[in-house]
Every structure is written in C-alpha cells, then in structure tokens.
Write a protein that holds these residues in place. Structure first.
Motif, PDB file in Angstrom:
ATOM      1  N   THR A  60      31.176 -13.624  -0.762  1.00  0.00           N
ATOM      2  CA  THR A  60      31.522 -15.160  -1.053  1.00  0.00           C
ATOM      3  C   THR A  60      31.195 -15.482  -2.413  1.00  0.00           C
TER       4      THR A  60
ATOM      5  N   LEU B  15      36.564 -21.164  12.798  1.00  0.00           N
ATOM      6  CA  LEU B  15      37.245 -21.885  11.797  1.00  0.00           C
ATOM      7  C   LEU B  15      38.854 -21.521  12.282  1.00  0.00           C
TER       8      LEU B  15
ATOM      9  N   THR C  78      35.577 -23.261   1.726  1.00  0.00           N
ATOM     10  CA  THR C  78      34.662 -23.588   2.917  1.00  0.00           C
ATOM     11  C   THR C  78      33.146 -23.482   2.378  1.00  0.00           C
TER      12      THR C  78
ATOM     13  N   VAL D 297      32.699 -16.958   5.192  1.00  0.00           N
ATOM     14  CA  VAL D 297      33.549 -16.825   6.339  1.00  0.00           C
ATOM     15  C   VAL D 297      33.937 -15.430   6.359  1.00  0.00           C
TER      16      VAL D 297
ATOM     17  N   VAL E 228      30.232 -17.522  10.647  1.00  0.00           N
ATOM     18  CA  VAL E 228      31.607 -18.204  11.031  1.00  0.00           C
ATOM     19  C   VAL E 228      32.676 -17.137  10.867  1.00  0.00           C
TER      20      VAL E 228
ATOM     21  N   GLY F  79      36.887 -16.871  10.756  1.00  0.00           N
ATOM     22  CA  GLY F  79      38.038 -17.781  10.442  1.00  0.00           C
ATOM     23  C   GLY F  79      39.375 -17.206  11.017  1.00  0.00           C
TER      24      GLY F  79
END
Length: 217
Positions: A12, A44, A61, A65, A112, A114
């Motif tokens: 990320t 998500l 976000t 993710v 998380v 997505g």
C-alpha cells in the motif's frame, strides 16, 4: 503481523505512487473514509464502470486492501507488481474457490478485502451482483462497507477504458453493515437460499448507496 498482511502494508505504501498519478490526471474527492472500521475484518464492495476504479479505491482507502482482481491482469510487468501489492487473482470463468479461500484467510486475520461484486465493468448501477462478497461476509462475520465511485464512467469507451483526464472523480464510503439472513421467526436461513438472500442484501445496500451518492452534488 502476518506475512501476507505485512506485505499488504508495504504494498500500500508503494502503491501510493498510483494515487499521485491519479491526482495529476483527475480531480479526486474522497467522502466518508472514516466510515471504514479502523480494525477488524472488512469486505469493501463497490460499483464498477472503468479501469480507474481499482487503482482509485486502492489508493484512497485508509486501510490496506486485498482486491480480488481478474487473473487476466496478472500478466507481463503487472504480474509482479500486483503480487507485490498482495492482490488476489481470481478466475471469473469458474467458481474460483482458491481465490475465495485466500480472501477469507485475509479476513480471518483481521484484514480488508475489496470486491467489485458486479463482476465486470458496466454502467456501475449495480443491477446485479455475484455471490462472492456475500459468501465472504457470511463466512467471516466481517462488516461490509459499500463504496460508490462517481464520475469514473467513461463518456465514451476507449482502449484503456478510462474517464477523460481532468474529470471529477468521487469515492463515497457508506455506512458499514453486517449481512444477516433470518426467517420471520429469527432463525438462520440454511443453504443456498441463505447465500441468495445475503447476495440480494449486499446488492440492495450497494445499489441504494450508489443512487444516493450520484444524486449528491
């Protein structure tokens, strides 16, 4: 921290470079990002209308993710990059149990995941959804956060399937909810009917959120 989640954290950070490119190409506005739970498993779900959707949502976000991304994208120079970002390849031509198992593992570690539950790019109105997001939410107990991407639909389809440079793009996060499917007496609905009703619940929440976001100035 588990290796996969640690990889997502690093990925990320490096992936923020994508955000800088998007910021130069488009006018990006993020709304309601604080609605994403700060910890614990989250699914998500977002509408999907252009190739800009995944990179946009990935960079704005507030938590790392792991997206389920079509396996066709894992080719050439993108393959090592997407693996570095800890994204999950999914074969859309079949029920890809391996991809769902990988995503479920992320959720069970408190991460998380997505998903674009429409399954492919379209008008982004969430007319129908596939069942993967609902299955993950049911299996993990994760909260589901709907996200409306507004302005990403290309005015005309092009080779890259991207909105025109300079377009105003909005990522609008909705209120988290939990998928809960029970009958009139409060008993859990069993089997395939449970998954069908849970998928309808995800679709209804996301579709309504997209309508609201599109109606706002």
């Amino acid at each position: 921290m588990n290796g996969t989640l640690a990889q997502a954290e690093r990925g990320t950070h490096h992936g923020r470079l994508i955000g800088r490119v998007l910021a130069r190409l488009y006018r990006v506005r993020v709304e309601g990002a604080d609605r994403v739970p700060a910890s614990g498993p989250v699914v998500l779900v977002s509408n999907h209308s252009s190739a800009a959707d995944g990179p946009l949502l990935f960079t704005v976000t507030p938590r790392p993710v792991h997206f389920l991304i079509k396996v066709e994208m894992f080719t050439g120079p993108l393959r090592p990059f997407l693996h570095h970002l800890a994204q999950i390849p999914v074969d859309r031509s079949r029920g890809d149990r391996a991809a769902l198992t990988s995503a479920l593992d992320v959720l069970r570690q408190g991460g998380v995941v997505g998903i674009f539950p429409e399954g492919t790019r379209g008008q982004g109105d969430v007319a129908q959804v596939q069942q993967g997001a609902a299955w993950l939410a049911l299996q993990s107990g994760a909260e589901v956060v709907p996200v409306a991407l507004v302005g990403t639909l290309p005015t005309r389809r092009n080779r890259l399937d991207l909105p025109r440079p300079g377009s105003r793009l909005r990522a609008v996060y909705g209120e988290p909810f939990r998928v809960s499917v029970t009958d009139a007496e409060g008993r859990t609905v069993p089997g395939r009917e449970r998954l069908r009703l849970a998928s309808a619940q995800v679709r209804d929440h996301l579709a309504a959120h997209v309508v609201r976001a599109r109606s706002e100035v």
